[in-house]
Design an enzyme around this catalytic site. Structure first.
Site, PDB file in Angstrom:
ATOM      1  N   LYS A 214      30.327  21.443  44.698  1.00  0.00           N
ATOM      2  CA  LYS A 214      31.102  22.198  43.614  1.00  0.00           C
ATOM      3  C   LYS A 214      32.328  21.798  43.365  1.00  0.00           C
ATOM      4  O   LYS A 214      33.341  21.760  44.578  1.00  0.00           O
ATOM      5  CB  LYS A 214      31.008  23.679  43.777  1.00  0.00           C
ATOM      6  CG  LYS A 214      31.609  24.702  42.908  1.00  0.00           C
ATOM      7  CD  LYS A 214      31.337  26.023  43.148  1.00  0.00           C
ATOM      8  CE  LYS A 214      31.697  26.901  42.032  1.00  0.00           C
ATOM      9  NZ  LYS A 214      31.423  28.271  42.376  1.00  0.00           N
TER      10      LYS A 214
ATOM     11  N   ARG B 273      34.520  32.726  33.687  1.00  0.00           N
ATOM     12  CA  ARG B 273      35.484  33.575  34.262  1.00  0.00           C
ATOM     13  C   ARG B 273      35.658  34.854  33.111  1.00  0.00           C
ATOM     14  O   ARG B 273      36.016  35.995  33.963  1.00  0.00           O
ATOM     15  CB  ARG B 273      36.711  32.691  34.723  1.00  0.00           C
ATOM     16  CG  ARG B 273      36.613  32.033  36.070  1.00  0.00           C
ATOM     17  CD  ARG B 273      37.475  31.374  36.417  1.00  0.00           C
ATOM     18  NE  ARG B 273      37.241  30.322  37.588  1.00  0.00           N
ATOM     19  CZ  ARG B 273      37.890  29.298  38.064  1.00  0.00           C
ATOM     20  NH1 ARG B 273      39.215  29.357  37.738  1.00  0.00           N
ATOM     21  NH2 ARG B 273      37.588  28.703  38.877  1.00  0.00           N
TER      22      ARG B 273
ATOM     23  N   GLU C 218      29.315  16.268  51.701  1.00  0.00           N
ATOM     24  CA  GLU C 218      28.973  17.624  51.639  1.00  0.00           C
ATOM     25  C   GLU C 218      27.557  18.141  51.492  1.00  0.00           C
ATOM     26  O   GLU C 218      27.017  18.912  52.214  1.00  0.00           O
ATOM     27  CB  GLU C 218      29.700  18.361  50.482  1.00  0.00           C
ATOM     28  CG  GLU C 218      29.896  19.946  50.442  1.00  0.00           C
ATOM     29  CD  GLU C 218      30.348  20.666  51.352  1.00  0.00           C
ATOM     30  OE1 GLU C 218      29.859  21.435  51.936  1.00  0.00           O
ATOM     31  OE2 GLU C 218      31.669  20.317  51.728  1.00  0.00           O
TER      32      GLU C 218
ATOM     33  N   LYS D  94      27.734  20.771  40.454  1.00  0.00           N
ATOM     34  CA  LYS D  94      28.323  21.708  39.392  1.00  0.00           C
ATOM     35  C   LYS D  94      29.785  21.399  39.144  1.00  0.00           C
ATOM     36  O   LYS D  94      30.485  21.264  40.131  1.00  0.00           O
ATOM     37  CB  LYS D  94      28.329  23.170  39.952  1.00  0.00           C
ATOM     38  CG  LYS D  94      29.009  24.246  39.072  1.00  0.00           C
ATOM     39  CD  LYS D  94      28.509  25.471  39.715  1.00  0.00           C
ATOM     40  CE  LYS D  94      29.427  26.635  39.130  1.00  0.00           C
ATOM     41  NZ  LYS D  94      29.444  27.986  39.756  1.00  0.00           N
TER      42      LYS D  94
HETATM   43  C1  PBG Z   1      32.173  31.014  41.375  1.00  0.00           C
HETATM   44  C2  PBG Z   1      31.351  30.632  40.290  1.00  0.00           C
HETATM   45  C3  PBG Z   1      31.723  29.817  39.415  1.00  0.00           C
HETATM   46  C4  PBG Z   1      30.630  29.560  38.537  1.00  0.00           C
HETATM   47  C5  PBG Z   1      29.629  30.383  38.870  1.00  0.00           C
HETATM   48  N1  PBG Z   1      29.861  31.005  40.314  1.00  0.00           N
HETATM   49  C6  PBG Z   1      33.158  28.914  39.358  1.00  0.00           C
HETATM   50  C7  PBG Z   1      34.353  29.802  39.500  1.00  0.00           C
HETATM   51  O1  PBG Z   1      34.555  30.688  38.750  1.00  0.00           O
HETATM   52  O2  PBG Z   1      35.329  29.238  40.089  1.00  0.00           O
HETATM   53  C8  PBG Z   1      30.587  28.884  37.090  1.00  0.00           C
HETATM   54  C9  PBG Z   1      29.730  28.842  36.205  1.00  0.00           C
HETATM   55  C10 PBG Z   1      29.880  28.553  34.882  1.00  0.00           C
HETATM   56  O3  PBG Z   1      30.847  28.258  34.672  1.00  0.00           O
HETATM   57  O4  PBG Z   1      29.146  28.496  34.110  1.00  0.00           O
HETATM   58  N2  PBG Z   1      31.597  31.295  42.671  1.00  0.00           N
END
Ligand code: PBG
Length: 343
Positions: free
Chosen positions: A213, A223, A252, A267
């Protein structure tokens, strides 16, 4: 006149001489032969649908930065899970928008067996037992600062976060989650979650590691969807991978597999196809991409402006994940694509 620009110099080779009579366009000439030699295919079996859950009843709130995406109350999420199952989508992944009053410094509400994510899993499992449920054990929807871990004196503390994420994973399994997908990137989380699941009788609950990630700008719309946008202090660079690095991503993934991950995820997706290919070549394990919110929104926005053909761009982007080596893709396009693939 400049003699060097003469279109066909004396003694020029013919195309057959240049190519050695090989004609790569031969098989591209007709639709039937293009179909015959097509190397990769996208099917509904490749799709995982991430959905956003919010408290309440009959609530369906649009996410402004993600046209076509909604935050759904559990009753409506159940209906959508039923629709997904009818379309043949194998699994959904749930993400909660948690009531602000329930968020705190340590994300303690993740340890409530009745929190929104666990209630959603139970309800979906009861109504649609045939669909796979994937839950994220990260703290960010539950913390008042939007980080994925426990924040102390400006530092995301690793080991304490692992304890909390692990306890949350067991509760999620108990509520009906089939795959725990921890996205927090703490060291040691996969092994700790595996041990705890096994110790609690959840040997059959799988782990999909968000192994690689990256600290990315493409998470912006997500967010907004879960309400961490205005909360997040600083960035996530002390725990997500630097997007300049590729060897580190392999390390990782290797670590997470050694600790017991059943599947790997990369991701974001599209800017990281090289990572997908490296992981698939290196480990030959089930490998997934998360086509994240920003990727979705870019295609939707360009399409809404008439700058690209949205449907074609969507399908091309998804097939590119298969070409890169993915076994499946988490994508907000899932129901739309499934509908198209159904014909
Ligand atoms: C954090 C999380 C994120 C996403 C899913 N879980 C990233 C973040 O906010 O830092 C992103 C998913 C998306 O952008 O579609 N645990």
């Amino acid at each position: 006149m400049n003699k060097l620009t003469s279109p066909k110099p004396a003694g020029a080779r013919s195309v057959d001489e240049i190519t050695g009579s090989r004609r790569l366009r031969r098989m591209r000439k007709a639709d039937w032969s293009r179909r015959l030699v097509q190397e990769n295919h996208l099917t509904v079996d490749d799709l995982i649908w991430p959905i956003f859950i919010v408290d309440g009843k009959d609530r369906r709130e649009p996410v402004p930065a993600m046209p076509g995406v909604f935050r759904l109350s559990i009753d409506l999420a159940v209906k959508e899970a039923e629709r997904a199952a009818r379309l043949g989508i194998p699994a959904i992944a749930t993400f909660p928008n948690v009531e602000m009053s329930l968020r705190d410094e340590t994300g303690s509400h993740i340890l409530d067996p009745q929190n929104i994510i666990n209630r959603a899993s139970s309800a979906i499992k009861a109504a649609v037992p045939e669909i796979g449920i994937i839950t994220d054990a990260a703290l960010d929807p539950f913390t008042s600062h939007g980080h994925d871990g426990i924040l102390r004196d400006g530092i995301i503390v690793n080991d304490e976060t692992v304890e909390q994420v692990t306890a949350a994973a067991v509760l999620q399994a108990a509520a009906g989650s089939n795959i725990i997908a921890p996205s927090d990137m703490m060291d040691g989380r996969i092994g700790a979650i595996r041990d705890a699941l096994d110790a609690n009788g959840f040997q059959d609950v799988a782990i999909m590691s968000y192994a690689t990630k990256f600290a990315s700008a493409f998470y912006g719309p997500y967010r907004e969807a879960i309400g961490t946008q205005g909360l997040l202090q600083g960035d996530k660079k002390t725990y997500y991978i630097d997007h300049a690095n590729s060897d580190e991503a392999v390390r990782e993934a290797e670590q997470d597999l050694a600790e017991g991950a059943d599947m790997l995820m990369v991701k974001p997706g599209l800017p990281y196809l090289d990572i997908i290919r490296r992981l698939k070549d290196e480990f030959q394990v089930p490998t997934f991409a998360y086509q994240v919110s920003g990727e979705y929104s870019m295609i939707k926005a360009a399409s809404a402006n008439g700058w690209i053909d949205g449907e074609k761009a969507m399908l091309e982007s998804l097939l590119s994940f298969k070409r890169a080596g993915c076994d499946g893709i988490l994508t907000y396009f899932a129901p739309e694509v499934a509908q198209i693939l159904k014909g």
